[in-house]
Design a protein around this motif. Structure first.
Motif, PDB file in Angstrom:
ATOM      1  N   THR A  27       5.207   4.407   8.424  1.00 50.85           N
ATOM      2  CA  THR A  27       3.810   4.813   8.541  1.00 50.85           C
ATOM      3  C   THR A  27       3.129   3.888   9.540  1.00 50.85           C
ATOM      4  OG1 THR A  27       3.081   3.333   6.780  1.00 50.85           O
ATOM      5  CG2 THR A  27       3.704   5.554   6.142  1.00 50.85           C
TER       6      THR A  27
ATOM      7  N   LEU B  20      -4.225   4.631   6.765  1.00 57.58           N
ATOM      8  CA  LEU B  20      -4.365   4.991   5.358  1.00 57.58           C
ATOM      9  C   LEU B  20      -4.538   6.496   5.197  1.00 57.58           C
ATOM     10  CD1 LEU B  20      -6.672   2.055   4.244  1.00 57.58           C
ATOM     11  CD2 LEU B  20      -4.298   2.416   3.560  1.00 57.58           C
TER      12      LEU B  20
ATOM     13  N   PRO C  85      -8.721  -3.102   7.165  1.00 63.70           N
ATOM     14  CA  PRO C  85      -7.921  -1.900   6.873  1.00 63.70           C
ATOM     15  C   PRO C  85      -8.009  -0.902   8.024  1.00 63.70           C
ATOM     16  CG  PRO C  85      -9.367  -2.466   5.035  1.00 63.70           C
ATOM     17  CD  PRO C  85      -9.814  -3.282   6.207  1.00 63.70           C
TER      18      PRO C  85
ATOM     19  N   GLN D 133       0.835   4.155  -2.823  1.00 59.43           N
ATOM     20  CA  GLN D 133       0.210   5.384  -2.338  1.00 59.43           C
ATOM     21  C   GLN D 133       0.432   6.597  -3.231  1.00 59.43           C
ATOM     22  OE1 GLN D 133       2.101   8.115  -0.762  1.00 59.43           O
ATOM     23  NE2 GLN D 133       0.220   9.327  -0.752  1.00 59.43           N
TER      24      GLN D 133
ATOM     25  N   LEU E 209      -1.230  -0.402   8.240  1.00 58.52           N
ATOM     26  CA  LEU E 209      -2.309  -0.173   7.293  1.00 58.52           C
ATOM     27  C   LEU E 209      -3.287  -1.326   7.258  1.00 58.52           C
ATOM     28  CD1 LEU E 209      -0.270   1.363   4.345  1.00 58.52           C
ATOM     29  CD2 LEU E 209      -1.408   2.515   6.222  1.00 58.52           C
TER      30      LEU E 209
ATOM     31  N   MET F 217       0.824  -1.205   0.000  1.00 56.90           N
ATOM     32  CA  MET F 217       0.000   0.000   0.000  1.00 56.90           C
ATOM     33  C   MET F 217       0.860   1.257   0.000  1.00 56.90           C
ATOM     34  SD  MET F 217      -3.160  -0.788  -0.286  1.00 56.90           S
ATOM     35  CE  MET F 217      -3.923   0.770   0.122  1.00 56.90           C
ATOM     36  N   ARG F 218       1.959   1.241   0.743  1.00 58.82           N
ATOM     37  CA  ARG F 218       2.861   2.399   0.743  1.00 58.82           C
ATOM     38  C   ARG F 218       3.539   2.559  -0.614  1.00 58.82           C
ATOM     39  NH1 ARG F 218       6.733   1.620   5.633  1.00 58.82           N
ATOM     40  NH2 ARG F 218       6.095  -0.558   5.503  1.00 58.82           N
TER      41      ARG F 218
ATOM     42  N   SER G  95      -8.129   2.680   8.730  1.00 52.91           N
ATOM     43  CA  SER G  95      -8.362   3.920   8.001  1.00 52.91           C
ATOM     44  C   SER G  95      -7.527   5.073   8.550  1.00 52.91           C
ATOM     45  CB  SER G  95      -9.850   4.288   8.033  1.00 52.91           C
ATOM     46  OG  SER G  95     -10.291   4.448   9.357  1.00 52.91           O
TER      47      SER G  95
ATOM     48  N   LEU H 153     -12.468   4.910  -0.303  1.00 54.88           N
ATOM     49  CA  LEU H 153     -12.158   3.491  -0.290  1.00 54.88           C
ATOM     50  C   LEU H 153     -13.409   2.632  -0.156  1.00 54.88           C
ATOM     51  CD1 LEU H 153      -9.034   3.600   2.052  1.00 54.88           C
ATOM     52  CD2 LEU H 153      -9.105   3.702  -0.438  1.00 54.88           C
TER      53      LEU H 153
ATOM     54  N   PRO I 154     -10.426   7.791   3.650  1.00 51.29           N
ATOM     55  CA  PRO I 154     -11.362   6.666   3.790  1.00 51.29           C
ATOM     56  C   PRO I 154     -12.636   6.836   2.984  1.00 51.29           C
ATOM     57  CG  PRO I 154     -10.472   7.305   5.925  1.00 51.29           C
ATOM     58  CD  PRO I 154     -10.037   8.360   4.939  1.00 51.29           C
TER      59      PRO I 154
ATOM     60  N   LEU J  65      -4.600   8.718   1.875  1.00 49.31           N
ATOM     61  CA  LEU J  65      -5.715   8.039   1.232  1.00 49.31           C
ATOM     62  C   LEU J  65      -6.967   8.243   2.078  1.00 49.31           C
ATOM     63  CD1 LEU J  65      -4.063   4.690   0.085  1.00 49.31           C
ATOM     64  CD2 LEU J  65      -4.451   6.770  -1.241  1.00 49.31           C
TER      65      LEU J  65
END
Length: 235
Positions: free
Chosen positions: A206, A92, A87, A67, A209, A63-64, A89, A102, A99, A97
């Motif tokens: 981060t 994210l 997930p 992104q 996620l 995901m990173r 949020s 998504l 929410p 990203l």
């Protein structure tokens, strides 16, 4: 002009010289990582095709890695089909990203997940589609790749690293392994020469996620229930 001086793509768009990267025939999205973008035909993630990300286990940093590209896409929904865990949020949201964009889709079995992904691609309603899958038959991969070609969707399948030895219609296949700085990326397949050495991609730290123990979000994900398919309840 001699035949050797004619660029391969001028003969046919699907042709390229083995010593050179193919020119992107369609739209691409910048990866956000210059060391990776320069190694990809067109300089980024191709849109409207199947892309394979092969991982040792879900959550290694896919995901990173995605992104920056997801942030560059239009404000359409980003569909997460059969994500491995709940997930987070908050995490994210930390990487930009929202929410609100998504859509999480969980189904009782892999066949329904593949069906849902195909319908999303054919509808063309999402800017990006991420599908986590285990063993997938070649016929299913071909159907998804064909559906992707009729769309303008960034389509990523996240599959086990062991699938690297299997054939796939995907135009781009990358194997991801965690490292101290972020990820080691092996280019398994691309429209261009073979690259023997892996790429080292630095990922900034981060929050988690995807986690089995993800905190509840103040803004829950939109849960989509595929029509005529029972959906798993997300706790």
């Amino acid at each position: 002009m001699s035949a050797t001086a004619i660029p391969a793509e001028e003969i046919h768009p699907s042709l390229w010289r083995a010593s050179q990267l193919a020119r992107g025939r369609g739209r691409t999205v910048d990866t956000g990582y210059p060391a990776l973008s320069v190694e990809l035909p067109g300089g980024g993630w191709p849109v409207g095709v199947l892309i394979d990300l092969l991982v040792q286990q879900p959550g290694v940093g896919e995901m990173r890695l995605l992104q920056p590209a997801l942030g560059l896409l239009a404000n359409g929904p980003i569909a997460l089909v059969q994500p491995p865990h709940i997930p987070d949020s908050l995490g994210l949201g930390y990487i930009g990203l929202s929410p609100d964009r998504l859509l999480q889709i969980n189904t009782p079995n892999s066949s329904d997940a593949l069906w849902s992904a195909e319908q999303i691609l054919r509808a063309g309603s999402c800017s990006a589609l991420l599908l986590w899958a285990q063993h997938t038959q070649s016929s299913s991969l071909r159907r998804l790749h064909l559906a992707a070609q009729s769309s303008e969707t960034l389509f990523i399948m996240v599959r086990p690293l062991t699938a690297a030895q299997d054939s796939s219609p995907a135009l781009l296949r990358l194997a991801l392994r965690p490292s101290a700085e972020g990820l080691m990326v092996d280019i398994v397949k691309r429209r261009g020469p073979t690259r023997a050495e892996p790429l080292s991609i630095s990922l900034q730290p981060t929050p988690v996620l995807f986690s089995r123990h993800a905190r509840l979000s103040r803004r829950p994900f939109t849960e989509v229930i595929p029509r005529s398919l029972p959906a798993e309840v997300v706790a």
